[in-house]
Design an enzyme around this catalytic site. Sequence first.
Site, PDB file in Angstrom:
ATOM      1  N   ASN A 143       0.851  -1.188   0.000  1.00 27.98           N
ATOM      2  CA  ASN A 143       0.000   0.000   0.000  1.00 27.98           C
ATOM      3  C   ASN A 143       0.887   1.238   0.000  1.00 27.98           C
ATOM      4  O   ASN A 143       1.400   1.644   1.031  1.00 27.98           O
ATOM      5  CB  ASN A 143      -0.913  -0.022   1.247  1.00 27.98           C
ATOM      6  CG  ASN A 143      -1.818   1.197   1.306  1.00 27.98           C
ATOM      7  OD1 ASN A 143      -1.926   1.943   0.343  1.00 27.98           O
ATOM      8  ND2 ASN A 143      -2.469   1.395   2.437  1.00 27.98           N
TER       9      ASN A 143
ATOM     10  N   LYS B 250       0.055   4.173  -0.346  1.00 27.05           N
ATOM     11  CA  LYS B 250      -0.653   5.350   0.191  1.00 27.05           C
ATOM     12  C   LYS B 250      -0.366   6.566  -0.721  1.00 27.05           C
ATOM     13  O   LYS B 250      -0.358   6.417  -1.935  1.00 27.05           O
ATOM     14  CB  LYS B 250      -0.233   5.611   1.642  1.00 27.05           C
ATOM     15  CG  LYS B 250      -0.331   4.377   2.537  1.00 27.05           C
ATOM     16  CD  LYS B 250      -0.234   4.729   3.998  1.00 27.05           C
ATOM     17  CE  LYS B 250      -0.212   3.480   4.837  1.00 27.05           C
ATOM     18  NZ  LYS B 250      -0.423   3.725   6.251  1.00 27.05           N
TER      19      LYS B 250
ATOM     20  N   HIS C 148      -9.906   0.909   4.547  1.00 23.93           N
ATOM     21  CA  HIS C 148      -8.635   1.174   5.247  1.00 23.93           C
ATOM     22  C   HIS C 148      -8.898   2.187   6.371  1.00 23.93           C
ATOM     23  O   HIS C 148      -9.729   3.084   6.220  1.00 23.93           O
ATOM     24  CB  HIS C 148      -7.594   1.727   4.260  1.00 23.93           C
ATOM     25  CG  HIS C 148      -6.228   1.785   4.862  1.00 23.93           C
ATOM     26  ND1 HIS C 148      -5.830   2.821   5.668  1.00 23.93           N
ATOM     27  CD2 HIS C 148      -5.190   0.919   4.809  1.00 23.93           C
ATOM     28  CE1 HIS C 148      -4.592   2.592   6.089  1.00 23.93           C
ATOM     29  NE2 HIS C 148      -4.179   1.434   5.576  1.00 23.93           N
TER      30      HIS C 148
ATOM     31  N   GLU D 197      -7.379   4.683   7.300  1.00 18.98           N
ATOM     32  CA  GLU D 197      -7.199   6.091   6.927  1.00 18.98           C
ATOM     33  C   GLU D 197      -8.403   6.606   6.135  1.00 18.98           C
ATOM     34  O   GLU D 197      -8.724   7.795   6.166  1.00 18.98           O
ATOM     35  CB  GLU D 197      -5.865   6.261   6.168  1.00 18.98           C
ATOM     36  CG  GLU D 197      -4.691   6.141   7.137  1.00 18.98           C
ATOM     37  CD  GLU D 197      -3.395   5.632   6.542  1.00 18.98           C
ATOM     38  OE1 GLU D 197      -3.249   5.588   5.314  1.00 18.98           O
ATOM     39  OE2 GLU D 197      -2.508   5.252   7.348  1.00 18.98           O
TER      40      GLU D 197
ATOM     41  N   GLU E 162      -5.789  -5.063  10.533  1.00 12.76           N
ATOM     42  CA  GLU E 162      -4.851  -3.946  10.696  1.00 12.76           C
ATOM     43  C   GLU E 162      -5.205  -3.179  11.968  1.00 12.76           C
ATOM     44  O   GLU E 162      -5.966  -2.194  11.910  1.00 12.76           O
ATOM     45  CB  GLU E 162      -4.947  -3.002   9.500  1.00 12.76           C
ATOM     46  CG  GLU E 162      -4.536  -3.606   8.189  1.00 12.76           C
ATOM     47  CD  GLU E 162      -3.859  -2.570   7.313  1.00 12.76           C
ATOM     48  OE1 GLU E 162      -2.684  -2.755   7.001  1.00 12.76           O
ATOM     49  OE2 GLU E 162      -4.508  -1.561   6.973  1.00 12.76           O
TER      50      GLU E 162
ATOM     51  N   GLY F 284       1.928   2.352  11.082  1.00  7.02           N
ATOM     52  CA  GLY F 284       2.849   3.484  10.920  1.00  7.02           C
ATOM     53  C   GLY F 284       3.897   3.594  12.018  1.00  7.02           C
ATOM     54  O   GLY F 284       4.439   4.671  12.251  1.00  7.02           O
TER      55      GLY F 284
END
Length: 247
Positions: free
Chosen positions: A6, A8, A91, A93, A161, A167
């Site tokens: 990913n 991003k 996801h 985010e 996740e 992160g």
Amino acid sequence: MLIVANWKAYVEDVSKAKKLLALSKRLVRSSSCTIVLAPPAPFLGALALTNKSSVAFAAQDVSATLGGATTGEATAPMYAAAGATYAIIGHSERRAAGDTDALITQKLLRTLAHGLTPILCIGEHERDTEGKYLNTVREEITIALSVLSPKERMKVIVAYEPLWAIGKTASEAIDQRDLGEMVLYIRKVLAELLPGKSSSHSLVLYGGSVEPGNIRALAGGSGVDGFLIGHASVDTHLFSSLVGELT
Ligand code: PEP
């Protein structure tokens, strides 16, 4: 093992995107991993349409709309036409940016209707001692799958996740024992939602600070089928090292 990279919005220039694709092609040849790249939308078509290798592509998200007068939206059929065969849905985010359960179910339906394999992201914000995080995981899977037909449910890949692990660094990620327990729990929830014994074929991935330092331990014995990789997937050294750890 299935490795979903990913990117991003970390990759902002075409030359870096091309470099990462070239590296992934080499890694697919030298390992037994399946690699799926999820580049930012503007790069996906350019990379996927010229790609003759066995690297696959994923949308990082798809529109919940049916297209038309919806400025800025990128729909599942557009991604399929551009060469994607997977789509990341829900996801954390995107959830933080406003994706509700209702939007996520719409996105799953659009994704499946256009032949893309959904990678459904679920996971708790934090771990508590009473095990409430298990309810969060159960609820997120159940709400998302409940609108799908039994056949559609069988196509969904679940990516666990936990937000507390995203992160960070390898030392702050989940450990193998806790991951193994969660994978078993997710399989139990899937077994309740899928017909017959079909959930035994469902793929379960883990994402959250997977790096070369922890991927081998996480892969060994946890029962996971692969990984969703964020920051380490856009660093050529880290990405080739972590795939190398699995071969
Ligand atoms: C992610 O956000 O999907 C992810 C796995 O990120 P990272 O690897 O950077 O924790």
